[in-house]
Structure formats: C-alpha cells, structure tokens
Write a protein that holds these residues in place. Structure first.
Motif, mmCIF file in Angstrom:
data_model
loop_
_atom_site.group_PDB
_atom_site.id
_atom_site.type_symbol
_atom_site.label_atom_id
_atom_site.label_comp_id
_atom_site.label_asym_id
_atom_site.label_seq_id
_atom_site.Cartn_x
_atom_site.Cartn_y
_atom_site.Cartn_z
ATOM 1 N N ALA A 135 -5.295 -5.738 2.303
ATOM 2 C CA ALA A 135 -4.438 -5.563 1.122
ATOM 3 C C ALA A 135 -4.040 -4.099 0.948
ATOM 4 C CB ALA A 135 -5.150 -6.080 -0.125
ATOM 5 N N GLY A 136 -4.991 -3.189 1.130
ATOM 6 C CA GLY A 136 -4.682 -1.765 1.028
ATOM 7 C C GLY A 136 -3.675 -1.337 2.074
ATOM 8 N N ALA A 137 -3.820 -1.838 3.302
ATOM 9 C CA ALA A 137 -2.879 -1.498 4.375
ATOM 10 C C ALA A 137 -1.482 -2.032 4.070
ATOM 11 C CB ALA A 137 -3.381 -2.039 5.707
ATOM 12 N N VAL A 138 -1.409 -3.248 3.528
ATOM 13 C CA VAL A 138 -0.103 -3.827 3.178
ATOM 14 C C VAL A 138 0.593 -2.962 2.124
ATOM 15 C CG1 VAL A 138 1.004 -5.804 2.021
ATOM 16 C CG2 VAL A 138 -0.654 -6.190 3.868
ATOM 17 N N VAL A 139 -0.144 -2.556 1.102
ATOM 18 C CA VAL A 139 0.448 -1.701 0.057
ATOM 19 C C VAL A 139 0.846 -0.347 0.643
ATOM 20 C CG1 VAL A 139 -0.033 -0.459 -2.092
ATOM 21 C CG2 VAL A 139 -0.685 -2.858 -1.851
ATOM 22 N N PHE A 140 0.008 0.215 1.513
ATOM 23 C CA PHE A 140 0.316 1.508 2.129
ATOM 24 C C PHE A 140 1.593 1.417 2.963
ATOM 25 C CE2 PHE A 140 -0.024 4.578 5.610
ATOM 26 C CZ PHE A 140 -0.147 5.749 4.879
ATOM 27 N N VAL A 141 1.697 0.402 3.811
ATOM 28 C CA VAL A 141 2.889 0.235 4.656
ATOM 29 C C VAL A 141 4.117 -0.059 3.789
ATOM 30 C CG1 VAL A 141 3.969 -1.238 6.427
ATOM 31 C CG2 VAL A 141 1.610 -0.424 6.724
ATOM 32 N N GLY A 142 3.964 -0.943 2.798
ATOM 33 C CA GLY A 142 5.084 -1.245 1.902
ATOM 34 C C GLY A 142 5.574 -0.017 1.167
ATOM 35 N N GLY A 149 11.023 5.138 4.463
ATOM 36 C CA GLY A 149 11.950 4.472 5.370
ATOM 37 C C GLY A 149 13.325 4.228 4.785
ATOM 38 N N LEU A 150 13.380 3.601 3.628
ATOM 39 C CA LEU A 150 14.686 3.310 3.016
ATOM 40 C C LEU A 150 15.463 4.578 2.649
ATOM 41 C CD1 LEU A 150 13.995 0.154 0.824
ATOM 42 C CD2 LEU A 150 15.286 0.314 2.948
ATOM 43 N N PRO A 151 14.827 5.561 2.014
ATOM 44 C CA PRO A 151 15.595 6.782 1.721
ATOM 45 C C PRO A 151 16.110 7.481 2.983
ATOM 46 C CG PRO A 151 13.639 6.708 0.366
ATOM 47 C CD PRO A 151 13.514 5.587 1.356
#
Length: 171
Positions: A135-142, A149-151
C-alpha cells in the motif's frame, strides 16, 4: 530585459512577475502546510491510544520517522516565511522566490514520503507488514506519477505558448 521592461507573454514587469511568483509560492506552501499539520496532528495523538502500546519495534520506528518527517516539513515551510521576514524590504524578491521555490520542492518530496509512509504504517498495523509495504509503495508511485510525471509531461507540450501565439486559448 530590464526590471522596468515588460516580460514576454505577460503584461508585467520583472518585479511584478516576482511578486506574482511569490504569491503563488505562498499559496502552495499554505496547502502543503495545512495537509501536513492535519496529518501531524493525527500522528501526535497515536501514542495516547490504548493500542499504541501493542506496536512492535518496527512499527514504532516507522511511526517515529513519520513524526520527524511531519515536523521537518513544517519547519521547512516555515523557513520560507522566516526568509520573507528577514528579506522584507531588502529588494531581494528574486532571491526569496528562488530559495522559497527550492524549499517548496523539498516540502513536496518529504510530503510524498510522509503520505506513503503513513499509508504503510496504517496498513502495517491493521493488515500486516506485507500489505503495508504494498500500500505504501502504491501511494508512493501514485504520488510520483501525479506530482512529477504529469507535470513534466505537460511541461514538454508547451501548449500555452502555442495557444497564445495562435490567439486561441479554448483548445
């Protein structure tokens, strides 16, 4: 271009641009600081909960790192305020904007770590270490995708400049 000249793309002087950039940074710091303070408040209440005494050494270690991150982000954000107070009236708005921008970027990096770490901690306590790490990795990557990434992808398009040049800002 001189301080009195108009900057390309906007009808503002260099001094007006620094003022606008400083206002933008202030608003962004307010958002970061508010989110961090709410999360820090939540973290600071945990040791007073009955279940906190049942945490293992690893969970307590994660918790303490999160408290340090929350305090560190608050200190960083307030550093920009302190810088403004000490540079006020010194005609150093350019320096203020440059350094406050760096402070804000550091706050965002540590905020991303704080949010991912908090999710890791909560999932670890509730569902176990493995699910906490996932869960922590998912939040970190997101967070990395949304905040970096988007900016960067949008930055490469330079669409605003094309729209201004073409006279069409509705695309």
């Amino acid at each position: 271009m001189t301080d009195q000249g108009l900057e390309a793309g906007r009808n503002e002087t260099r001094a007006e641009r620094y003022d606008r950039n400083w206002r933008d940074i202030q608003q962004e710091l307010r958002i970061v600081q508010t989110g961090t303070q709410i999360l820090a408040g939540f973290l600071l209440t945990l040791p007073f909960q009955q279940r906190f005494t049942s945490l293992g050494d690893g969970e307590i270690g994660i918790y303490l790192v999160l408290v340090v991150f929350a305090a560190g982000i608050t200190v960083l954000a307030l550093g920009a305020v302190s810088m403004h107070r000490l540079l006020f009236g010194q005609r150093q708005k350019h320096d203020l904007v440059k350094y406050a921008n760096r402070v804000l970027l550091a706050c965002l990096v540590f905020s991303g770590l704080l949010f991912a770490g908090t999710v890791l901690f909560v999932f670890d306590v509730v569902l176990g270490r493995s699910l906490g790490l996932i869960a922590g990795a998912v939040v970190f990557v997101g967070t990395a995708v949304l905040w970096i990434g988007l900016p960067l992808a949008a930055r490469r398009t330079r669409r605003d400049h094309e729209e201004i040049r073409d006279g069409d800002d509705t695309r």
